[in-house]
Enzyme design. Structure first.
Site, short mmCIF file in Angstrom:
data_model
loop_
_atom_site.label_atom_id
_atom_site.label_comp_id
_atom_site.label_asym_id
_atom_site.label_seq_id
_atom_site.Cartn_x
_atom_site.Cartn_y
_atom_site.Cartn_z
N GLU A 147 -2.52 -33.79 -33.43
CA GLU A 147 -1.07 -33.44 -33.79
C GLU A 147 -0.55 -34.38 -34.86
OE1 GLU A 147 0.39 -31.03 -32.28
OE2 GLU A 147 -1.10 -30.54 -30.44
N CYS A 153 7.79 -35.47 -36.63
CA CYS A 153 6.84 -34.87 -37.27
C CYS A 153 7.47 -33.41 -37.11
CB CYS A 153 5.55 -34.76 -36.59
SG CYS A 153 5.61 -34.13 -34.84
#
Length: 488
Positions: free
Chosen positions: A212, A250
């Site tokens: 991720e 993110c």
């Protein structure tokens, strides 16, 4: 802790897994319930450490991490038995009399590396999936959020099975030592640079990985005719940029794309919302440490970039605080437009027409998320069909992270592998097909010696031509083989 000490810890976790205790429904349920109690009983302490590490307001800490985890655990406990149950599947005619199902089985001992920006949520969300799937797990919290790491290391063993669930603290050296060991799955959240290191290390043991990573998430801001729609959209942009860990996310909006003729209006509206939402700096998080603070300052100190600042830009080194900052058309080759910002700086890039945003995004690495603020169905369709990203969200930002029924993950340089809800369970499971065939019926045409009739039977059955198959069995021939309907 030295390499030998780490090896001993991981060996204990593997022994716990191989004993079979983690596979049972009751063990999984008990661990998830214990983790839920931990979140409920230590809510105050968790909010305090998130404030200490990142300056997060208690409401933000609960909304994004503690509360989000409680929701995830409630969902997992509600659906655990269903997730664990074998899934029946249909089979082709050639398999008769056979039945089959897909049985989820745990992978074994898994390693979870969490990130510092959501140090509680990103640590425990994948751990929930690992436990629900019946694995033993080792969690390595981020050393850049030391208070949260200490809390996890102290409290998790008190609530969870300390033989099967481990928390190991440390910096890059400990991470390197962990990567030398053999795992059944590695789950990493962080930068693409470190992700490459993790993937390289995992390749030595052919260990599957989930990465991720993130990337530069664009937001396309179309001309919204409704005054109310425009107001709501501006507030959602502000929340998606500055309202979650001061842009250190993110999935946060990295830059905004807008038509030239609307840029000035957009800037003024954003200024108003910044004043409304964030005039009290206590409602904003801070930059995680001096290194990242200086990195963000360096982005602004480039002369051509500094000249593009239309709002904000002030910094406070003592408090590691940078105010929400808007930049209008910074150079596209500047670092602020080539690297993930991960902070409260919002470049606005102007275009001749909003449709050009699709080409702009396609020319860059695939982002984790594309946000589109538009009511134009034609533009929405183009964004969906002509771009690639981990996710697309229209007319909001960050909300997808809270939705357990849709997968979360990247594509290309923004990562690979998906989790959240059932997708977390699947991430840490092997979906094992199990087929059961009866001895009652045997189809001899499966075996040599071969002849023309067997060949025709196999041809019909592979093409699902059941009428042709029956005719062939009866020794009858068709006049043509194009379709069963034509024949009859």
């Amino acid at each position: 802790m030295g390499a030998l000490g780490l090896d001993s810890v991981v060996s204990e976790a593997r022994t716990a897994f191989e004993s079979g205790k983690t596979r049972g429904f009751e063990w999984r349920k008990f661990q998830l319930e214990a983790l839920l109690r931990l979140l409920q009983e230590k809510e105050d302490e968790m909010c305090k450490v998130l404030k200490q590490d990142l300056g997060k307001h208690r409401v933000e800490a609960y909304r994004d991490e503690v509360g989000a985890l409680i929701k995830t655990l409630d969902n997992a406990l509600l659906n655990l038995k269903k997730w664990m149950s074998p899934e029946p599947v249909s089979l082709p005619l050639i398999a008769i009399p056979t039945v089959a199902e897909i049985v989820p089985e745990p992978l074994g001992v898994v390693l979870v590396f969490s990130s510092w920006n959501f140090p509680l949520g990103i640590a425990l969300e994948p751990l929930i999936g690992a436990i629900a799937s019946g694995n033993a797990a080792v969690l390595k919290p981020s050393e850049l959020a030391p208070a949260t790491s200490d809390l996890l290391a102290s409290e998790v063993p008190k609530y969870l099975d300390s033989e099967a669930i481990k928390v190991i603290q440390g910096g890059p050296q400990v991470a390197e030592q962990l990567l030398e060991l053999k795992w059944d799955k590695i789950f990493f959240t962080g930068s693409a640079r470190v992700g490459r290191i993790v993937m390289t290390a995992a390749a030595k043991h052919l260990t599957p990985v989930t990465l991720e990573l993130g990337g530069k998430c664009p937001a396309i801001f179309d001309s919204l005719k409704s005054t109310r729609d425009k107001k709501v959209a501006i507030e959602r942009v502000a929340g998606g940029k500055w309202g979650s860990c001061l842009g250190q996310a993110c999935i946060g909006i990295d830059y905004l794309l807008v038509e030239e003729k609307y840029a000035a209006t957009l800037v003024e509206l954003l200024k108003e919302v910044i004043k409304k939402f964030f005039s009290n700096s206590e409602h904003l998080a801070r930059i995680v440490n001096k290194h990242h603070f200086q990195r963000l300052c360096d982005l602004l100190q480039v002369q051509s970039v500094a000249a593009s600042i239309v709002h904000g830009g002030s910094v406070n080194p003592e408090k590691l605080f940078i105010e929400p900052t808007i930049l209008l058309d910074p150079p596209l080759d500047a670092e602020i437009m080539t690297e993930e910002i991960f902070g409260p700086l919002l470049p606005i890039i102007t275009l001749k027409k909003i449709e050009d945003s699709v080409k702009f995004i396609r020319a860059r690495p695939k982002p984790l998320v594309i946000y589109g603020f538009t009511n134009d169905e034609k533009l929405r369709k183009r964004i969906i069909e002509e771009t690639s990203s981990g996710c697309i969200v229209f007319n909001d930002a960050l909300i997808q992270y809270m939705c357990d029924t849709i997968p979360f993950g990247g594509v290309g340089q923004s990562g690979f592998g998906q989790y959240h809800g059932k997708f977390s369970f699947d991430n840490f499971s092997n979906r094992k097909p199990v087929a059961r065939r009866s001895f009652i019926l045997e189809l001899s045409f499966r075996y040599p010696p071969w002849n023309a009739k067997k060949f025709q039977l196999i041809r019909h059955i592979h093409r699902l031509d059941y009428i042709g198959f029956v005719l062939c069995l009866l020794g009858l021939k068709r006049h043509n083989y194009r379709s069963s309907v034509e024949y009859w």
